[in-house]
Design a protein around this motif. Structure first.
Motif, short mmCIF file in Angstrom:
data_model
loop_
_atom_site.label_atom_id
_atom_site.label_comp_id
_atom_site.label_asym_id
_atom_site.label_seq_id
_atom_site.Cartn_x
_atom_site.Cartn_y
_atom_site.Cartn_z
N VAL A 202 0.83 -1.21 0.00
CA VAL A 202 0.00 0.00 0.00
C VAL A 202 0.86 1.25 0.00
N GLU A 203 1.99 1.20 0.71
CA GLU A 203 2.89 2.36 0.74
C GLU A 203 3.42 2.65 -0.67
N ARG A 204 3.74 1.60 -1.41
CA ARG A 204 4.22 1.79 -2.78
C ARG A 204 3.11 2.37 -3.66
N LEU A 205 1.89 1.90 -3.47
CA LEU A 205 0.77 2.43 -4.24
C LEU A 205 0.57 3.92 -3.95
N SER A 206 0.76 4.30 -2.71
CA SER A 206 0.64 5.72 -2.35
C SER A 206 1.72 6.55 -3.04
N TYR A 207 2.93 5.99 -3.10
CA TYR A 207 4.01 6.68 -3.80
C TYR A 207 3.68 6.83 -5.28
N LEU A 208 3.15 5.76 -5.88
CA LEU A 208 2.83 5.82 -7.30
C LEU A 208 1.75 6.85 -7.58
N GLU A 209 0.88 7.09 -6.62
CA GLU A 209 -0.14 8.13 -6.80
C GLU A 209 0.51 9.50 -6.94
N THR A 210 1.62 9.72 -6.21
CA THR A 210 2.31 11.00 -6.34
C THR A 210 2.95 11.15 -7.72
N LEU A 211 3.28 10.02 -8.36
CA LEU A 211 3.87 10.08 -9.69
C LEU A 211 2.83 10.26 -10.78
N PHE A 212 1.74 9.48 -10.69
CA PHE A 212 0.81 9.40 -11.80
C PHE A 212 -0.53 10.09 -11.55
N GLY A 213 -0.83 10.40 -10.29
CA GLY A 213 -2.12 11.01 -10.00
C GLY A 213 -3.25 10.13 -10.49
N SER A 214 -4.22 10.72 -11.17
CA SER A 214 -5.38 9.97 -11.64
C SER A 214 -5.18 9.33 -13.01
N ARG A 215 -3.96 9.47 -13.57
CA ARG A 215 -3.72 8.91 -14.91
C ARG A 215 -3.59 7.39 -14.87
N VAL A 216 -3.34 6.83 -13.71
CA VAL A 216 -3.20 5.37 -13.55
C VAL A 216 -4.12 4.92 -12.43
N GLU A 217 -4.84 3.81 -12.65
CA GLU A 217 -5.66 3.24 -11.59
C GLU A 217 -4.77 2.31 -10.76
N LEU A 218 -4.69 2.59 -9.47
CA LEU A 218 -3.81 1.85 -8.57
C LEU A 218 -4.66 0.93 -7.70
N LEU A 219 -4.40 -0.37 -7.80
CA LEU A 219 -5.24 -1.37 -7.14
C LEU A 219 -4.42 -2.26 -6.23
N TYR A 220 -4.99 -2.60 -5.09
CA TYR A 220 -4.34 -3.57 -4.20
C TYR A 220 -4.45 -4.95 -4.82
N SER A 221 -3.33 -5.67 -4.85
CA SER A 221 -3.30 -6.95 -5.54
C SER A 221 -3.70 -8.10 -4.62
N ASN A 222 -4.75 -8.79 -5.00
CA ASN A 222 -5.12 -10.07 -4.39
C ASN A 222 -5.73 -10.93 -5.50
N SER A 223 -6.01 -12.16 -5.22
CA SER A 223 -6.46 -13.07 -6.28
C SER A 223 -7.76 -12.60 -6.92
N ALA A 224 -8.67 -12.04 -6.11
CA ALA A 224 -9.94 -11.58 -6.66
C ALA A 224 -9.72 -10.40 -7.62
N GLN A 225 -8.83 -9.49 -7.24
CA GLN A 225 -8.56 -8.33 -8.09
C GLN A 225 -7.87 -8.75 -9.39
N VAL A 226 -6.94 -9.68 -9.28
CA VAL A 226 -6.26 -10.19 -10.47
C VAL A 226 -7.27 -10.84 -11.40
N ASP A 227 -8.15 -11.65 -10.84
CA ASP A 227 -9.17 -12.32 -11.64
C ASP A 227 -10.08 -11.32 -12.35
N ALA A 228 -10.29 -10.17 -11.72
CA ALA A 228 -11.21 -9.18 -12.28
C ALA A 228 -10.59 -8.40 -13.44
#
Length: 364
Positions: A202-228
């Motif tokens: 989650v900390e890395r995802l927060s950092y990536l938000e500072t880089l990309f803002g809303s241009r990239v959708e940042l998702l927590y990775s788990n099997s359900a999310q990968v499947d989706a």
């Protein structure tokens, strides 16, 4: 110290272990460098370039290998096993977690093998300093190659990642938000694609938000999310790294079967075994194959496609460590903890903890 630089033998691997400018630095430190003839040609360096900075050009691989310290880019292939010697220092990318045969041979022959990818510094940034430059290049190339193989003539479904007015852009799903994933997203965003990054940190995802803002959708990775998200991807990029260990399988064969025909998978983690169940290593000569209707790209030495850039980027990071090894020999591992962390095999023993976990039967 005598330092050997053999020509790389992996398929279409045009990088070289030392650039002429690095040779010059080592000569200034009093060392003798033996470069196999034509070793640097693919990266844009002639034998004369090496001679001008004091290297000796040798005509055979054996003469380059028969030195106290050998500097390479990629792991020794089976025809090179004969050149490995007891007491020799080998400094290169090894990725032993995906190659038990090489691991066994390194143990048997008595070489001290230091892997670029496991040299590790004790800080939150640049933790794997010799992996980062090639990860940056591989991440950027993953989208470049993915876009190419999405072309219909290459077996893809004919999607332009950036789209055009009135037609949606391509969707890029990146598994892993480390250096590779970040650079892949950077290029994909620049091309106008719709981008999703999945990561467990989650900390890395927060950092990536500072880089990309809303241009990239940042998702927590788990099997359900990968499947989706995977079935909706036009381009799926595997960018998972567990230092020294085999990459975990995140995408099953069944899930690949749910992707659209002509979608593309590029797994940058293939040199550590890959994180896509259906993907196996390919080569620059034959980079792709189709399984379940999906184009699979699994070249483990992707930066070899841009050797002029990659050789210099790699040398910028490796040279300080090479100088230490040349100046101090085995003592360099005692004075530099980062180098000590890079040692995978020493004195007929498998010593790296992560690789020991992969091959417990080889652990002392």
């Amino acid at each position: 110290m005598e330092i050997g630089v053999p020509k790389e033998t992996k398929d279409q691997e045009f990088r070289v272990g030392l650039s002429p400018s690095s040779v010059r630095v080592l000569k200034e430190n009093g060392h003798n460098i033996f470069v196999e003839s034509q070793a640097g040609v693919g990266a844009g360096f002639t034998d004369e370039d090496y001679r001008q900075v004091g290297a000796e050009i040798v005509s055979t691989a054996k003469n380059a290998w028969n030195r106290e310290l050998v500097i390479k880019v990629k792991e020794p292939l089976q025809p090179e096993y004969q050149f490995l010697q007891k007491g020799q220092l080998l400094f290169t990318y090894l990725h032993l977690a995906a190659d038990k045969a090489l691991t066994e041979h390194l143990i048997d022959c008595g070489v001290t093998a230091i892997a670029y990818e496991t040299v590790e510094v004790a800080s939150s940034t640049n933790k794997l300093p010799l992996l980062i430059p090639m990860s940056i290049i591989a991440g950027r190339l993953s989208v470049q190659f993915g876009a190419r193989f999405l072309e219909r003539q290459q077996g893809g479904r004919g999607v332009l990642l950036g789209g055009v007015p009135g037609v949606r852009s391509g969707r890029v799903v990146v598994l892993g938000g480390g250096v590779v994933g970040t650079e892949a997203a950077r290029i994909a965003v620049g091309m106008g694609a719709t981008v999703q990054i999945l990561d467990v940190n989650v900390e890395r995802l927060s950092y990536l938000e500072t880089l990309f803002g809303s241009r990239v959708e940042l998702l927590y990775s788990n099997s359900a999310q990968v499947d989706a998200v995977v079935p909706e991807a036009d381009l799926l990029i595997g960018a998972v790294l567990v230092p020294g260990r085999r990459a975990p399988i995140l995408v099953s064969r069944a899930l690949v079967g749910q992707m659209r025909p002509g979608s593309v998978i590029v797994d940058v983690a293939v040199d550590q075994g890959g994180c896509i169940e259906t993907l196996h290593a390919t080569s620059h000569t034959k980079p792709t194959y189709i399984e379940a209707g999906v184009v699979h790209y699994g070249v483990p030495n992707m930066p070899g496609a841009v050797p002029w850039t990659a050789t210099q980027a790699l040398n910028n990071s490796t040279l300080p460590y090479i100088v230490q090894l040349a100046n101090l020999g085995m003592q360099a591992m005692q004075t530099n903890p980062a180098l000590a962390a890079g040692v995978n095999v020493q004195s007929h023993r498998l010593v790296h903890p992560a690789v020991q976990q992969v091959f417990p039967d080889l652990a002392p």
